[in-house]
Structures are given as C-alpha cells and as structure tokens.
Design a protein around this motif. Structure first.
Motif, short mmCIF file in Angstrom:
data_model
loop_
_atom_site.label_atom_id
_atom_site.label_comp_id
_atom_site.label_asym_id
_atom_site.label_seq_id
_atom_site.Cartn_x
_atom_site.Cartn_y
_atom_site.Cartn_z
N ASP A 88 53.76 67.44 64.68
CA ASP A 88 53.65 65.98 64.71
C ASP A 88 53.87 65.44 66.12
O ASP A 88 54.86 65.78 66.78
CB ASP A 88 54.69 65.35 63.79
N TYR A 89 52.94 64.57 66.57
CA TYR A 89 53.12 63.93 67.86
C TYR A 89 54.05 62.72 67.70
O TYR A 89 53.77 61.82 66.90
CB TYR A 89 51.79 63.47 68.45
N GLU A 91 55.70 59.95 70.18
CA GLU A 91 55.74 59.45 71.55
C GLU A 91 57.19 59.37 72.04
O GLU A 91 58.07 58.88 71.35
CB GLU A 91 55.09 58.07 71.62
N SER A 112 49.07 66.22 65.09
CA SER A 112 48.81 65.20 64.07
C SER A 112 49.69 63.98 64.32
O SER A 112 50.86 64.11 64.67
CB SER A 112 49.11 65.74 62.67
N VAL A 113 49.11 62.83 64.12
CA VAL A 113 49.87 61.58 64.20
C VAL A 113 50.17 61.12 62.78
O VAL A 113 49.26 60.77 62.02
CB VAL A 113 49.11 60.49 64.97
N TYR A 142 47.50 53.26 66.23
CA TYR A 142 47.32 54.63 65.76
C TYR A 142 46.42 55.41 66.72
O TYR A 142 46.76 56.54 67.15
CB TYR A 142 46.73 54.64 64.35
N ALA A 145 47.96 56.38 69.89
CA ALA A 145 48.84 57.55 69.73
C ALA A 145 48.02 58.83 69.68
O ALA A 145 48.44 59.87 70.23
CB ALA A 145 49.69 57.40 68.47
N VAL A 146 46.86 58.80 69.03
CA VAL A 146 45.99 59.98 68.99
C VAL A 146 45.58 60.39 70.40
O VAL A 146 45.62 61.57 70.76
CB VAL A 146 44.75 59.70 68.11
N ALA A 149 48.47 61.95 72.18
CA ALA A 149 48.69 63.32 71.68
C ALA A 149 47.72 64.29 72.36
O ALA A 149 48.11 65.38 72.80
CB ALA A 149 48.52 63.36 70.17
#
Length: 268
Positions: A88-89, A91, A112-113, A142, A145-146, A149
């Motif tokens: 899991d990413y 931040e 994965s976020v 979202y 965040a992807v 990552a």
C-alpha cells in the motif's frame, strides 16, 4: 500461460483460507503461475485503534514470507509460485515502505492506493467517508496519490488503478484527464499495471481499470498483468477468463510476469 498475481489469505484479517489452500486451488484449476501477495502491515494508523482486520500485524510479515518460500519449494513440480506483496502506498511513509520492500526476497511488489490519509476508500465499512464530499475532488486526490506511488520507484506494477470507482460513486463530469495523467506517469516510470477482475463482484460492476484505460495502455505500450484479488481460495482466478478475453479484444497478446523483481512479457 494462466496466471493470477493478486491473492490474499487469512493473515490479513479480512480474507479466509491458509496460503496452502490457495496454492492447492491454483493447482486444481491449472494455473501456470500463482502470485501470493498479501497486504503490507499498516504503517500510518494504530492497528489497535483503527478499523479491525485491515492487514497482517508487523510480526507476521517474516512468517508470511517464510511460508510463501516453503510452499514455493514444496509445490515447485506442480505450480510456479511467485512471492509478492501488496505494498500500500502511504504518502509520507515512503522510507518505511522501502525498508519493508528491501528486507525480503520479493518476486514483485504491487503498488496500490487504498488510503487517502486515514480514510480507506476500499473498505465498505468506511463508505460514510464520501458523505458531503465533492466526488470529483476525491477522484483528483486519488489519482494524485497514484502518480506519487508510481514515481517512488518502489513498485513493479500498480494494482486496481481506478479502484476509486469501487462503490459506485461517480463524479458529475468526466474523469478521463485524471486517468490519462495517471497512465502517462505509469508509462514515464516504466511500470506495468494490473487488470484486476474483482471489480465485477463490487458495486461498480466493472474490472479495474476500465476498458478505455486498457485501450490507452495498449496504445502507449504499458504492460498488463492479471489478478483476481481473491480473498477466498475458491475465488482464485475468478473472472480471469473474462479479463483475458477483454485484453485479447483490445489487442494485447502478452502479459507481464515477474521473478526476483524482473519483468518478463509472455504470450497468453
């Protein structure tokens, strides 16, 4: 070439079945390769006070890897086991994630976020988190965040790329520019993505990612691997026939496999 690179088991708290049950199911249905890829332990929330049954405890991580390696050897003449982690990413926790990744001999690590801050957008118990929010703004957060990552360099491929749609919350305007920007970042970083078939059993009723995202992947040359996201042994490879058919219709003739953090494209 039949593969399933995304599976979970009882250690994560929200899946059922021992690892060996997943391996035996993979053998039973004739998989060539089976990836074991349970969730990384929680890093940014207190597992004692957060929602229960989210991920394996940190003390279980070495036992997980040890068991995976044991099963890989035990069943080597019947199925090719690949040892993975869904990393899991989170931040701000990149160094802690990196330490976990570097500590073990993974074949692959899925980026994965699931979390936006302390809100797990994949948890059906936390759907109330959508209340009062601008849905497009959540999608924007979202996909940012992807992209972050992807840029970490920690992962081999990104999982269920548009999982934000899981519970059927859809903005009142098109999200293609957000999706395209995320895919362009994946391409720039040299990563693959996953076609995760589990969306077919969730409210969105669509695989992750969407067909239009897969068509763009094919256009720009982003490799794709396959995962069922099984949380029960009987769901190993669930909907992957449909997933392979979709990839074939789009024009893919190779899928990505991973060994010792190296990617190989194989005909399927």
């Amino acid at each position: 070439m039949l593969i399933d690179y995304h599976t979970h088991h009882v250690r994560c708290g929200h899946a059922s079945g021992e690892l060996e049950e997943y391996v035996k199911r993979g053998i039973e249905i004739g998989l060539t390769q089976l990836g074991l890829s349970d969730h990384m332990p929680l890093l940014h929330v207190n597992p004692q006070t957060y929602w229960p049954e989210m991920a394996m405890p940190m003390e279980e991580l070495p036992r997980y890897v040890e068991e995976c390696l044991h099963l890989k050897d035990k069943y080597k003449d019947q199925i090719d086991i690949r040892v993975g982690l869904e990393g899991d990413y989170i931040e701000g926790y990149e160094s802690e994630i990196e330490a976990i990744i570097k500590a073990y001999p993974w074949d692959y690590v899925i980026g994965s976020v699931h979390f936006l801050g302390e809100w797990d957008i994949s948890d059906f118990r936390q759907i109330a988190g959508w209340e009062g929010k601008d849905i497009y703004a959540v999608y924007t957060q979202y996909y940012e965040a992807v992209k972050k990552a992807a840029r970490t360099g920690l992962y081999d491929y990104l999982g269920h790329l548009d999982m934000i749609k899981r519970f059927g919350y859809v903005p009142d305007r098109d999200t293609w520019e957000l999706e395209k920007a995320a895919l362009d970042t994946v391409k720039e970083c040299g990563l693959a993505i996953e076609l995760n078939a589990s969306g077919l059993r969730h409210p969105c009723k669509e695989m992750f990612p969407s067909r239009r995202m897969l068509e763009y992947c094919h256009k720009v040359g982003i490799p794709v691997t396959l995962g069922s996201d099984a949380h029960l042994p009987e769901r190993v490879a669930q909907y992957l026939d449909e997933a392979r058919s979709l990839l074939k219709m789009i024009g893919f003739n190779e899928i990505a496999t991973f060994h010792a953090r190296n990617r190989q494209l194989v005909t399927f």
